[in-house]
Design a protein around this motif. Structure first.
Motif, short mmCIF file in Angstrom:
data_model
loop_
_atom_site.label_atom_id
_atom_site.label_comp_id
_atom_site.label_asym_id
_atom_site.label_seq_id
_atom_site.Cartn_x
_atom_site.Cartn_y
_atom_site.Cartn_z
N ASP A 56 0.80 -1.18 -0.10
CA ASP A 56 -0.10 0.00 -0.19
C ASP A 56 0.91 1.40 -0.02
N TYR A 57 0.40 2.20 -0.73
CA TYR A 57 1.34 3.43 -0.75
C TYR A 57 0.98 4.19 0.25
N GLY A 85 -4.89 4.34 -3.53
CA GLY A 85 -6.18 4.69 -3.88
C GLY A 85 -6.26 5.70 -4.90
N SER A 86 -5.20 6.48 -5.36
CA SER A 86 -4.97 7.44 -6.27
C SER A 86 -4.02 7.07 -7.31
N ALA A 87 -3.82 7.79 -8.45
CA ALA A 87 -2.55 7.53 -9.33
C ALA A 87 -2.16 9.00 -9.82
N THR A 105 -3.90 0.81 -9.18
CA THR A 105 -4.89 1.52 -8.30
C THR A 105 -6.02 0.81 -7.78
N LYS A 106 -6.33 1.04 -6.55
CA LYS A 106 -7.46 0.08 -5.74
C LYS A 106 -8.73 0.17 -6.60
N SER A 107 -8.91 1.29 -7.35
CA SER A 107 -10.15 1.13 -8.07
C SER A 107 -10.15 0.16 -9.23
N SER A 108 -9.09 -0.40 -9.39
CA SER A 108 -9.17 -1.19 -10.55
C SER A 108 -10.22 -2.69 -10.23
#
Length: 219
Positions: A56-57, A85-87, A105-108
């Protein structure tokens, strides 16, 4: 296969554990979990057969770039994938420059994550197509950055000395670092700023407000 998932949210870790079971239908995936970078490094030390790390970033004890640097120095052979969570394109660029095997990204979607990890395990780096660090490149050198670069605390320390004109040997003495460590940081700083030379990197850093006169060491 053994994968280490590092995230301070238990639900995220558990969700990834479930998804990772679909990574290879012919092989069981053993997933280790850590909520902090400190714990992750302990697990990596005692599990030398790890195949991959999902990092995790944003972690409570260390930012993603610093954690990535630490893994690269202690376990250079271990692929580390940044989850965020963002890029921000600048962050993607710097993560890849620091040796990340991928940035996801976690939205993937789950399928995107699994395909990316299969690509990484096959030896190919992965990053979102629209956030490729190479998209800012020209003739092998990046053009001027459009977003502020994000440096790890150690990179910032080395950069200040680089701007001041110190050689690698002088930086070693100044910061009490080994020669290979300094060379590693300087090389990454040049890639981050899209520079071929130290002078170019220093000029680009100044353009973004990196001023040695404002650093604690100069006071």
């Amino acid at each position: 296969m053994k994968i280490l998932v590092v995230d301070d949210h238990a639900l995220v870790r558990e969700g990834l554990c479930q998804v990772l079971q679909c990574l290879d239908p012919h092989e069981k995936t053993d997933v280790l979990q850590a909520a902090t970078c400190t714990r992750a490094l302990e697990l990596a030390h005692f599990n030398r057969d790890l195949d991959l790390v999902l990092l995790d970033y944003l972690l409570p004890d260390m930012n993603g770039l610093s954690a990535l640097e630490t893994f690269a120095q202690r376990h250079p052979e271990l692929p580390v994938v940044i989850l965020s969570g963002s890029a921000n394109p600048s962050v993607v660029q710097q993560a890849m420059a620091l040796g990340a095997a991928g940035f996801i990204t976690k939205s993937s979607l789950s399928d995107t994550l699994l395909n990316a990890l299969r690509q990484i395990l096959a030896g190919e780096p992965y990053h979102p197509a629209d956030l490729s660090p190479m998209s800012q490149a020209a003739d092998g050198v990046q053009g001027k950055l459009n977003t502020p670069p994000v440096l790890s605390p150690r990179q910032q320390e080395v950069l200040v000395q680089l701007i001041n004109g110190l050689t690698n040997r002088q930086i070693c003495d100044k910061l009490s670092l080994g020669s290979e460590t300094v060379k590693f940081h300087v090389s990454n700083i040049l890639r981050i700023f899209g520079a071929r030379t130290r002078t170019q990197a220093a000029l680009e850093a100044k353009r973004w407000g990196y001023d040695p006169a404002s650093s604690p060491e100069s006071r």
